[in-house]
Design an enzyme around this catalytic site. Structure first.
Site, PDB file in Angstrom:
ATOM      1  N   CYS A   1     -16.796  -8.457   5.241  1.00 46.92           N
ATOM      2  CA  CYS A   1     -16.791  -8.869   6.648  1.00 46.92           C
ATOM      3  C   CYS A   1     -17.129  -7.652   7.495  1.00 46.92           C
ATOM      4  CB  CYS A   1     -15.439  -9.481   7.044  1.00 46.92           C
ATOM      5  SG  CYS A   1     -14.203  -8.277   7.539  1.00 46.92           S
TER       6      CYS A   1
ATOM      7  N   LYS B   1      -4.053   0.614  14.967  1.00 48.13           N
ATOM      8  CA  LYS B   1      -4.041   1.566  13.857  1.00 48.13           C
ATOM      9  C   LYS B   1      -4.683   2.889  14.279  1.00 48.13           C
ATOM     10  CE  LYS B   1      -6.499  -1.135  11.124  1.00 48.13           C
ATOM     11  NZ  LYS B   1      -7.449  -1.728  10.134  1.00 48.13           N
TER      12      LYS B   1
ATOM     13  N   CYS C   1     -14.300  -1.881   5.924  1.00 47.79           N
ATOM     14  CA  CYS C   1     -13.313  -1.133   5.139  1.00 47.79           C
ATOM     15  C   CYS C   1     -13.931  -0.188   4.106  1.00 47.79           C
ATOM     16  CB  CYS C   1     -12.356  -2.088   4.448  1.00 47.79           C
ATOM     17  SG  CYS C   1     -11.370  -3.039   5.624  1.00 47.79           S
TER      18      CYS C   1
ATOM     19  N   LYS D   1      -6.225   6.671  12.516  1.00 46.86           N
ATOM     20  CA  LYS D   1      -6.583   7.285  11.230  1.00 46.86           C
ATOM     21  C   LYS D   1      -7.012   8.736  11.403  1.00 46.86           C
ATOM     22  CE  LYS D   1      -7.837   2.901   9.185  1.00 46.86           C
ATOM     23  NZ  LYS D   1      -8.868   2.091   8.528  1.00 46.86           N
TER      24      LYS D   1
ATOM     25  N   ARG E   1       0.844  -1.209   0.000  1.00 48.41           N
ATOM     26  CA  ARG E   1       0.000   0.000   0.000  1.00 48.41           C
ATOM     27  C   ARG E   1       0.877   1.258   0.000  1.00 48.41           C
ATOM     28  NH1 ARG E   1      -4.079   0.001   4.878  1.00 48.41           N
ATOM     29  NH2 ARG E   1      -5.096  -1.673   3.732  1.00 48.41           N
TER      30      ARG E   1
ATOM     31  N   CYS F   1     -15.409  -2.956  -0.549  1.00 49.93           N
ATOM     32  CA  CYS F   1     -14.035  -3.259  -0.142  1.00 49.93           C
ATOM     33  C   CYS F   1     -13.495  -4.367  -1.042  1.00 49.93           C
ATOM     34  CB  CYS F   1     -14.009  -3.706   1.316  1.00 49.93           C
ATOM     35  SG  CYS F   1     -14.645  -5.376   1.547  1.00 49.93           S
TER      36      CYS F   1
ATOM     37  N   ARG G   1      -2.187   6.334   9.820  1.00 49.72           N
ATOM     38  CA  ARG G   1      -2.241   5.863   8.424  1.00 49.72           C
ATOM     39  C   ARG G   1      -2.356   7.033   7.441  1.00 49.72           C
ATOM     40  NH1 ARG G   1      -4.184   0.462   8.229  1.00 49.72           N
ATOM     41  NH2 ARG G   1      -3.488  -0.625  10.090  1.00 49.72           N
TER      42      ARG G   1
ATOM     43  N   CYS H   1      -8.169 -10.665   0.449  1.00 43.28           N
ATOM     44  CA  CYS H   1      -8.283 -10.317   1.866  1.00 43.28           C
ATOM     45  C   CYS H   1      -8.458 -11.570   2.725  1.00 43.28           C
ATOM     46  CB  CYS H   1      -9.455  -9.367   2.104  1.00 43.28           C
ATOM     47  SG  CYS H   1      -9.609  -8.998   3.854  1.00 43.28           S
TER      48      CYS H   1
HETATM   49 FE1  SRM Z   1      -9.361  -2.096   6.074  1.00 44.79          FE
HETATM   50  C1  SRM Z   1      -8.075  -4.793   7.659  1.00 44.79           C
HETATM   51  C2  SRM Z   1      -8.439  -3.315   3.128  1.00 44.79           C
HETATM   52  C3  SRM Z   1     -10.001   0.901   4.695  1.00 44.79           C
HETATM   53  C4  SRM Z   1     -11.153  -1.214   8.859  1.00 44.79           C
HETATM   54  N1  SRM Z   1      -8.370  -3.756   5.515  1.00 44.79           N
HETATM   55  C5  SRM Z   1      -7.878  -4.722   6.319  1.00 44.79           C
HETATM   56  C6  SRM Z   1      -7.015  -5.704   5.529  1.00 44.79           C
HETATM   57  C7  SRM Z   1      -5.595  -5.231   5.588  1.00 44.79           C
HETATM   58  C8  SRM Z   1      -7.166  -7.198   5.928  1.00 44.79           C
HETATM   59  C9  SRM Z   1      -6.235  -7.762   6.943  1.00 44.79           C
HETATM   60  O1  SRM Z   1      -6.052  -7.181   8.031  1.00 44.79           O
HETATM   61  O2  SRM Z   1      -5.697  -8.834   6.682  1.00 44.79           O
HETATM   62  C10 SRM Z   1      -7.637  -5.509   4.126  1.00 44.79           C
HETATM   63  C11 SRM Z   1      -6.746  -5.851   2.939  1.00 44.79           C
HETATM   64  C12 SRM Z   1      -7.596  -6.364   1.802  1.00 44.79           C
HETATM   65  C13 SRM Z   1      -6.876  -6.503   0.537  1.00 44.79           C
HETATM   66  O3  SRM Z   1      -6.777  -7.638   0.020  1.00 44.79           O
HETATM   67  O4  SRM Z   1      -6.435  -5.504  -0.003  1.00 44.79           O
HETATM   68  C14 SRM Z   1      -8.149  -4.100   4.229  1.00 44.79           C
HETATM   69  N2  SRM Z   1      -9.124  -1.319   4.267  1.00 44.79           N
HETATM   70  C15 SRM Z   1      -8.820  -2.014   3.150  1.00 44.79           C
HETATM   71  C16 SRM Z   1      -9.000  -1.165   1.909  1.00 44.79           C
HETATM   72  C17 SRM Z   1      -8.024  -1.477   0.793  1.00 44.79           C
HETATM   73  C18 SRM Z   1     -10.449  -1.329   1.444  1.00 44.79           C
HETATM   74  C19 SRM Z   1     -10.767  -0.784   0.078  1.00 44.79           C
HETATM   75  O5  SRM Z   1     -11.405  -1.523  -0.641  1.00 44.79           O
HETATM   76  O6  SRM Z   1     -10.429   0.353  -0.248  1.00 44.79           O
HETATM   77  C20 SRM Z   1      -8.857   0.232   2.532  1.00 44.79           C
HETATM   78  C21 SRM Z   1      -7.442   0.723   2.582  1.00 44.79           C
HETATM   79  C22 SRM Z   1      -7.376   2.101   3.149  1.00 44.79           C
HETATM   80  C23 SRM Z   1      -6.034   2.733   3.098  1.00 44.79           C
HETATM   81  O7  SRM Z   1      -5.621   3.142   2.019  1.00 44.79           O
HETATM   82  O8  SRM Z   1      -5.394   2.876   4.145  1.00 44.79           O
HETATM   83  C24 SRM Z   1      -9.348  -0.042   3.945  1.00 44.79           C
HETATM   84  N3  SRM Z   1     -10.322  -0.411   6.689  1.00 44.79           N
HETATM   85  C25 SRM Z   1     -10.574   0.673   5.918  1.00 44.79           C
HETATM   86  C26 SRM Z   1     -11.548   1.498   6.550  1.00 44.79           C
HETATM   87  C27 SRM Z   1     -12.142   2.772   5.963  1.00 44.79           C
HETATM   88  C28 SRM Z   1     -11.375   3.988   6.360  1.00 44.79           C
HETATM   89  O9  SRM Z   1     -10.355   3.897   7.030  1.00 44.79           O
HETATM   90  O10 SRM Z   1     -11.820   5.076   5.995  1.00 44.79           O
HETATM   91  C29 SRM Z   1     -11.888   0.890   7.739  1.00 44.79           C
HETATM   92  C30 SRM Z   1     -12.969   1.372   8.731  1.00 44.79           C
HETATM   93  C31 SRM Z   1     -12.510   2.496   9.560  1.00 44.79           C
HETATM   94  C32 SRM Z   1     -11.774   1.983  10.754  1.00 44.79           C
HETATM   95  O11 SRM Z   1     -10.567   1.850  10.676  1.00 44.79           O
HETATM   96  O12 SRM Z   1     -12.422   1.676  11.755  1.00 44.79           O
HETATM   97  C33 SRM Z   1     -11.107  -0.309   7.823  1.00 44.79           C
HETATM   98  N4  SRM Z   1      -9.540  -2.846   7.959  1.00 44.79           N
HETATM   99  C34 SRM Z   1     -10.380  -2.360   8.925  1.00 44.79           C
HETATM  100  C35 SRM Z   1     -10.330  -3.249  10.054  1.00 44.79           C
HETATM  101  C36 SRM Z   1     -11.118  -3.085  11.380  1.00 44.79           C
HETATM  102  C37 SRM Z   1     -10.376  -2.215  12.323  1.00 44.79           C
HETATM  103  C38 SRM Z   1     -11.001  -2.201  13.690  1.00 44.79           C
HETATM  104  O13 SRM Z   1     -10.838  -1.194  14.385  1.00 44.79           O
HETATM  105  O14 SRM Z   1     -11.627  -3.173  14.088  1.00 44.79           O
HETATM  106  C39 SRM Z   1      -9.439  -4.289   9.710  1.00 44.79           C
HETATM  107  C40 SRM Z   1      -9.056  -5.495  10.572  1.00 44.79           C
HETATM  108  C41 SRM Z   1      -8.093  -5.153  11.646  1.00 44.79           C
HETATM  109  O15 SRM Z   1      -7.511  -4.071  11.716  1.00 44.79           O
HETATM  110  O16 SRM Z   1      -7.906  -6.030  12.489  1.00 44.79           O
HETATM  111  C42 SRM Z   1      -8.979  -4.007   8.388  1.00 44.79           C
HETATM  112 FE1  SF4 Z   2     -11.298  -7.546   4.077  1.00 47.26          FE
HETATM  113 FE2  SF4 Z   2     -13.309  -7.223   5.729  1.00 47.26          FE
HETATM  114 FE3  SF4 Z   2     -11.829  -5.138   5.034  1.00 47.26          FE
HETATM  115 FE4  SF4 Z   2     -13.449  -6.193   3.282  1.00 47.26          FE
HETATM  116  S1  SF4 Z   2     -14.073  -5.243   5.201  1.00 47.26           S
HETATM  117  S2  SF4 Z   2     -11.282  -5.658   2.907  1.00 47.26           S
HETATM  118  S3  SF4 Z   2     -13.398  -8.338   3.782  1.00 47.26           S
HETATM  119  S4  SF4 Z   2     -11.129  -6.859   6.212  1.00 47.26           S
END
Ligand code: SRM
Ligand code: SF4
Length: 578
Positions: free
Chosen positions: A491, A225, A495, A227, A86, A446, A155, A452
């Site tokens: 899930c 993390k 995201c 943000k 990323r 997402c 981030r 993922c």
């Molecule tokens: Fe996310 C984890 C993809 C924005 C909440 N996110 C992941 C992972 C890295 C899976 C993993 O941990 O193994 C995903 C990788 C998937 C892949 O194959 O690429 C992933 N997140 C993404 C992206 C690429 C989704 C997208 O389709 O655009 C976004 C990348 C953003 C970036 O450039 O930094 C992405 N993730 C978000 C957002 C939205 C935002 O930040 O505006 C959220 C919700 C806001 C938040 O953080 O609460 C988000 N991602 C999560 C979470 C849950 C965090 C939590 O507090 O519980 C995880 C899982 C974790 O951290 O354990 C996660």
């Molecule tokens: Fe993966 Fe869940 Fe984030 Fe979708 S919402 S990219 S399934 S961790």
């Protein structure tokens, strides 16, 4: 002032009750661990400890989940390992050359696609371990970086991407850049592991970061993390309240005179763990532009010192604020900053813009926002998107902005360049943003399968089909001009920010989704669960039934999300007749 005891001693390291990740970070010598040694080994994957550290370097270890069964079928124990990488892009702002360079990287070392993320960044999938260093060096040569794109640090900082030539827009982007730099890890590990063997001229900007200490984060970094995003009250396209640190610019006569700071937003939750929840950020204070970074630092430091380090599912800032209450949190921030905080200004969020189509930059130049469905840039039969974007970048050299809805803006175009861009789109069979229904422009999914590791259901690959069906019903009901925001995730981690969308579809079990309704199109209200465990094939019929009630019962001009919120789950279910 309360006497809360700090949850971490930055000198002595983690306590026995802290999670394993804390020990990994502490023992890593500022994010080094065994990464260099494991890179030299001929294996196709990293150990679990290194995987945790690699996140701070901007990458995740994954495997192709489409291939798992096949590999098992062949009697192999292994997985088809690969890395996701990323790039941080504050405010989504980059040059055409950088954008093309990133696409070429995906072609040469990734899976041939490039992904625009929901936080205005760029992802590559399918990079093999043996190519990782080359990939990072190529990104560095583009004057970009993956450092801090993932991991327990701040981030990618989001900011309104509109390239309008007014002071406030420039100020907000400048602050996004400053916050991004200010909160970068200072360890030299990134340079040592990935960049040291570059030619000396190419090392230039990496060498500036050679301090061997982490003045802000300390040796165990943040509990989780973190943000940050900056919005305008008149454009909340970055969905500011879903961030740990949410800044809303206070603008007077086109100039930013300060920021309302909110804290504790976050989407991720685990339905089986009832103490987890999605939350919108709460008002903390108002800050002048001069003080804003210092107050943000105090917020980060309070989370660093008091955030939960025992349970990673309870470690985001939102849980500290829920446990303490906002008043106690505010007291601590004031104490860390060393001054009293000023109450927030009364400045409600009033609009969001998708920034798609032609936009007048107010300086004689134009911006074209192109809808990229779910952020995936790819060439496939009937859709030569990657080729089109490359040609636009090479012929017109526009400034680039990535939006928080996973789309791309081509900026600084002269009036003469407008027809050239349109011709390139047509020749490559790219649908213009204007030709999508508003609801598709606002839809977002997402990544989910196959990369993922946490996905339970399809998302990016499922949403286009769902939108086809949904749009059919909108047309039938004469609602095709409604800009209904639909967001889908594979899930409950959220995201694509489904929990404050007008319609949120969240993968819950195999091919089953929880349907959320009632979020606000402004991003300022959380949705409620309308129905749980809805099979994939029932999603569109379920939504169509609600649309019919909306069409009959809405107040003129009422948004879909506001309507669903007004009725609430019970009345809506009754009206639908289920
Ligand atoms: Fe996310 C984890 C993809 C924005 C909440 N996110 C992941 C992972 C890295 C899976 C993993 O941990 O193994 C995903 C990788 C998937 C892949 O194959 O690429 C992933 N997140 C993404 C992206 C690429 C989704 C997208 O389709 O655009 C976004 C990348 C953003 C970036 O450039 O930094 C992405 N993730 C978000 C957002 C939205 C935002 O930040 O505006 C959220 C919700 C806001 C938040 O953080 O609460 C988000 N991602 C999560 C979470 C849950 C965090 C939590 O507090 O519980 C995880 C899982 C974790 O951290 O354990 C996660
Ligand atoms: Fe993966 Fe869940 Fe984030 Fe979708 S919402 S990219 S399934 S961790």
């Amino acid at each position: 002032m309360s006497n809360a005891v700090s949850n971490v001693n930055l000198e002595d390291g983690p306590r026995p009750e802290h999670s394993k990740v804390e020990t990994i970070k502490w023992q890593s010598r500022f994010l080094r661990g065994q990464i260099s040694d494991e890179l030299m080994e001929g294996t196709d994957h990293f150990t679990e400890d290194s995987v945790q550290l690699l996140k701070h370097h901007g990458m995740y270890q994954q495997d192709d989940r489409d291939l798992r069964a096949e590999m098992r079928g062949q009697g192999e124990k292994g997985k088809a390992y690969m890395m996701m990488l990323r790039t941080r892009v504050p405010g989504g702002k980059m040059t055409a050359q950088q954008f093309v360079g990133e696409m070429e990287l995906g072609d040469a070392l990734g899976n041939g696609t490039m992904r625009l993320t929901s936080r205005q960044a760029i992802q590559h999938h399918g990079i093999l371990k043996e190519n990782l260093k080359t990939a990072i060096q190529r990104i560095h040569q583009l004057r970009l970086s993956t450092l801090g794109a993932c991991g327990d640090v701040n981030r990618n900082v989001m900011a309104c991407p509109l390239p309008i030539n007014r002071p406030c827009y420039h100020q907000v982007q400048a602050l996004a850049d400053q916050l991004s730099d200010y909160f970068l890890p200072q360890s030299n590990a990134y340079f040592e592991i990935w960049l040291k063997d570059l030619q000396s001229g190419e090392q230039e900007c990496a060498l500036q970061m050679d301090a061997e200490r982490e003045p802000i984060y300390g040796s165990v970094y943040l509990p989780r993390k973190f943000k940050a995003a900056i919005a305008f009250a008149f454009d909340n396209s970055v969905d500011v309240q879903t961030n740990d640190l949410a800044l809303v610019a206070v603008v007077e006569q086109d100039t930013v005179v300060g920021y309302n700071i909110m804290v504790g937003g976050g989407m991720g939750m685990t339905p089986a763990k009832k103490t987890t929840f999605a939350a919108l950020a709460l008002p903390l204070c108002f800050s002048t532009p001069e003080n804003v970074i210092a107050i943000c630092r105090a917020v980060v430091e309070v989370q660093r010192d008091f955030g939960n380090r025992e349970d990673r599912k309870h470690a985001r800032l939102k849980y500290l604020i829920r446990d303490w209450g906002i008043e106690k949190f505010r007291d601590h921030v004031a104490q860390y900053w060393g001054q009293a905080l000023t109450p927030s200004r009364d400045l409600p969020i009033t609009a969001v813009h998708d920034a798609l189509g032609w936009i007048d930059q107010e300086d004689g130049r134009w911006c074209y926002g192109l809808n990229v469905e779910n952020g995936r840039i790819v060439d496939r039969p009937g859709l030569q998107l990657k080729s089109a974007l490359r040609e636009i970048c090479e012929r017109l050299t526009p400034a680039i902005r990535i939006t928080a809805q996973q789309s791309v803006l081509f900026c600084d175009l002269t009036p003469e360049q407008k027809p050239i861009l349109e011709e390139i789109l047509v020749r490559h069979q790219i649908k213009r943003s204007e030709d999508y229904l508003p609801t598709r422009r606002w839809s977002m999914a997402c990544v989910a399968w196959p990369t993922c590791g946490l996905s339970i259901t399809e998302s990016e690959r499922a949403l286009p089909g769902i939108m086809d069906g949904f749009e059919g019903h909108l047309r039938e009901l004469g609602l095709q001009d409604e800009p209904i925001h639909v967001r889908m995730t594979g899930c409950p981690n959220g995201c694509a920010r489904p929990y404050n969308a007008e319609i949120g579809l969240v993968g819950k079990a195999k091919e089953k989704y929880t349907v959320y309704l009632g979020g606000s199109h402004l991003g300022t209200r959380l949705a409620y669960i309308y129905k749980d465990m809805v099979p994939h094939d029932d999603v569109v019929p379920e939504l169509a039934a609600v649309l019919r009630v909306f069409q009959r019962q809405r107040i003129p001009g009422e948004h879909f999300g506001d309507f669903c919120d007004r009725l609430g789950q019970e009345a809506l279910l009754a009206a639908v007749g289920s």
